[in-house]
Scaffold this motif. Structure first.
Motif, short mmCIF file in Angstrom:
data_model
loop_
_atom_site.label_atom_id
_atom_site.label_comp_id
_atom_site.label_asym_id
_atom_site.label_seq_id
_atom_site.Cartn_x
_atom_site.Cartn_y
_atom_site.Cartn_z
N LEU A 37 0.94 -1.08 0.14
CA LEU A 37 0.00 0.06 0.02
C LEU A 37 0.76 1.20 0.07
N TYR A 38 0.79 1.97 -1.03
CA TYR A 38 1.73 3.20 -1.15
C TYR A 38 0.89 4.30 -1.99
N THR A 39 1.58 5.43 -1.69
CA THR A 39 1.11 6.77 -2.57
C THR A 39 2.29 6.91 -3.60
N PRO A 40 2.12 6.65 -4.83
CA PRO A 40 2.80 6.61 -5.49
C PRO A 40 3.54 8.16 -6.07
N PHE A 41 2.76 9.15 -5.90
CA PHE A 41 2.98 10.60 -6.09
C PHE A 41 4.66 10.78 -4.94
N HIS A 42 4.69 9.99 -3.82
CA HIS A 42 5.80 10.24 -2.84
C HIS A 42 6.84 9.42 -3.21
N LYS A 43 6.68 8.46 -4.48
CA LYS A 43 7.77 7.66 -5.00
C LYS A 43 8.64 8.59 -5.98
N LEU A 44 8.05 9.96 -6.37
CA LEU A 44 8.71 10.61 -7.39
C LEU A 44 9.36 11.91 -6.48
N HIS B 139 10.74 15.60 -6.45
CA HIS B 139 10.23 16.83 -6.91
C HIS B 139 11.58 17.94 -7.01
N THR B 140 12.02 18.51 -7.80
CA THR B 140 13.30 19.27 -7.95
C THR B 140 12.67 20.66 -7.65
N LYS B 141 13.55 21.60 -7.38
CA LYS B 141 13.42 22.99 -6.95
C LYS B 141 12.47 23.67 -8.12
N SER B 142 13.00 23.40 -9.27
CA SER B 142 12.40 23.87 -10.31
C SER B 142 10.72 23.48 -10.59
N GLY B 143 10.44 22.48 -10.09
CA GLY B 143 9.12 22.13 -10.10
C GLY B 143 8.82 20.78 -10.98
N VAL B 144 10.01 20.51 -11.63
CA VAL B 144 9.95 19.39 -12.43
C VAL B 144 10.03 18.19 -11.68
N VAL B 145 9.36 16.99 -12.02
CA VAL B 145 9.35 15.71 -11.31
C VAL B 145 10.45 14.88 -11.88
N SER B 146 11.41 14.26 -11.29
CA SER B 146 12.24 13.23 -11.94
C SER B 146 12.55 12.11 -10.85
N SER B 147 12.71 10.99 -11.37
CA SER B 147 12.61 9.59 -10.62
C SER B 147 13.95 9.66 -9.71
N ARG B 148 14.02 9.35 -8.68
CA ARG B 148 15.19 8.86 -7.86
C ARG B 148 15.64 7.43 -8.13
N SER B 149 16.82 7.04 -7.96
CA SER B 149 17.33 6.02 -8.03
C SER B 149 16.46 4.68 -7.44
N TYR B 150 16.00 5.00 -6.33
CA TYR B 150 15.37 4.06 -5.49
C TYR B 150 13.83 4.03 -5.93
N ALA B 151 13.42 4.90 -6.55
CA ALA B 151 12.00 5.09 -6.80
C ALA B 151 11.19 4.05 -7.44
N GLU B 152 10.05 3.66 -7.21
CA GLU B 152 9.44 2.44 -7.85
C GLU B 152 8.50 3.16 -8.91
N VAL B 153 8.50 4.61 -8.90
CA VAL B 153 7.43 5.08 -10.03
C VAL B 153 8.37 5.89 -10.81
N SER B 154 8.60 5.85 -12.24
CA SER B 154 9.24 6.39 -12.98
C SER B 154 8.52 7.71 -13.63
N TYR B 155 9.36 8.94 -13.63
CA TYR B 155 8.73 10.09 -14.22
C TYR B 155 8.15 9.99 -15.61
N VAL B 156 7.00 10.37 -15.88
CA VAL B 156 6.63 10.51 -17.44
C VAL B 156 6.14 11.99 -17.48
N ARG B 157 6.30 12.52 -18.66
CA ARG B 157 6.06 13.87 -18.73
C ARG B 157 4.50 14.05 -19.15
N PRO B 158 3.89 14.98 -18.75
CA PRO B 158 2.21 15.02 -18.90
C PRO B 158 2.42 15.30 -20.38
N LEU B 159 0.97 14.86 -20.84
CA LEU B 159 0.42 15.14 -22.19
C LEU B 159 -0.36 16.16 -21.95
#
Length: 305
Positions: free
Chosen positions: A45-52, A54-74
């Motif tokens: 049970l987990y919140t996937p948002f918190h597996k991403l 968030h950089t200071k610029s507001g862009v989301v990028s995946s950490r090395s241990y993250a279970e959820v990879s970043y995908v650019r919004p459409l």
């Protein structure tokens, strides 16, 4: 877990949360969006948002241990869509006339956004490229059958939900009802496939919450509703094989490859539609294992199940 076990697990879950359904919201009863990460041998049970990350610029990028990879919004967020469409409606209202009474511009913008999103989730937006999948067998597809799609009696090819147009509207109606009546609790779907139905629920909650905050029709209800969780319950690895000892035909469910969708795929769709936020919760595992833990450790109240 067999088909009968699925039913039993859902009944058990309903009993476990029976005291948590349809209570009135109080100002101090807000579902917090703190990270959730509860793991067991056969559930997560987990919140996937918190597996991403968030950089200071507001862009989301995946950490090395993250279970959820970043995908650019459409697309942009529901709030931005509605804000932009509201301005467009206001402009058009100045240069056109209507033979019927018009709803306020934000409400018309909300309707336009949700109809647009629904066409993506159902696959209708893709026009002739979208197909109707024939359930079972070799999972072959035919030309899109609009009647079957409306009734939810086919499966989408490029879309992300199999519930159909009419049931998507029912989901929206139920959510609007609990918002209007200030009913406490989360939205929970058991068996999410590619995540389109629950994604739509998240969009409906955000869209109606935003419009109510803009028109100030019910600021308290809007603020409280903004904290509802949307819970995606699924194995994220397909169906269980079944149990022939319970019924001779309760076998082979795990061979239905088309209904299998991973948590990575569902997460990707949420990010593509810009709906990933801290209120999204994944409950991974077969229901007889994950739902009792969900009821005990996470869920306080359920408004729509």
């Amino acid at each position: 877990m067999s088909g009968w076990s699925v039913v039993s697990a859902l009944v058990c879950f309903a009993v476990l949360v029976a005291g948590k359904v349809q209570g009135k919201l109080r100002p101090d009863e807000v579902v917090h969006s703190a990270p959730i990460d509860i793991t067991g041998p056969t559930f997560h049970l987990y919140t996937p948002f918190h597996k991403l990350h968030h950089t200071k610029s507001g862009v989301v990028s995946s950490r090395s241990y993250a279970e959820v990879s970043y995908v650019r919004p459409l697309m942009t967020t529901p709030e931005h869509w509605i804000q932009s469409l509201t301005e467009r409606h206001k402009h058009l209202d100045q240069i056109t006339t209507s033979t019927t009474a018009l709803a306020p511009a934000p409400q018309r913008a909300l309707r336009a956004y949700l109809d647009m999103l629904r066409s993506f989730l159902l696959g209708d937006v893709y026009g002739r490229a979208e197909k109707s999948i024939v359930v079972g067998g070799d999972w072959h597809y035919t030309e899109l059958n609009a009647t079957l799609r409306s009734l939810g009696e086919d499966m989408s090819y490029l879309g992300t939900t199999m519930v159909g147009t009419l049931r998507m509207q029912i989901v929206e109606d139920l959510i609007v009802d609990i918002i209007n009546r200030n009913v406490a609790g989360d939205f929970l779907e058991t068996g999410v496939w590619r995540g389109g139905c629950s994604a739509y629920a998240a969009a409906v909650i955000r869209a109606y919450t935003y419009v109510r905050s803009v028109v100030k029709s019910s600021s308290e209800a809007a603020a409280l509703s903004a904290n509802r969780r949307v819970i995606f319950c699924d194995s994220f690895s397909g169906l269980p094989p079944g149990d022939a000892s319970l019924h001779e035909r309760d076998v082979g469910w795990d061979k239905l490859s088309y209904v299998k969708a991973s948590e990575e795929e569902v997460s990707r769709h949420l990010q593509e539609f810009n709906l990933m936020d801290p209120r999204i919760l994944f409950a991974k595992g077969f229901f007889n294992v994950s739902l009792p833990v969900l009821a005990e450790k996470v869920v306080k109240k359920i408004a729509v199940l």
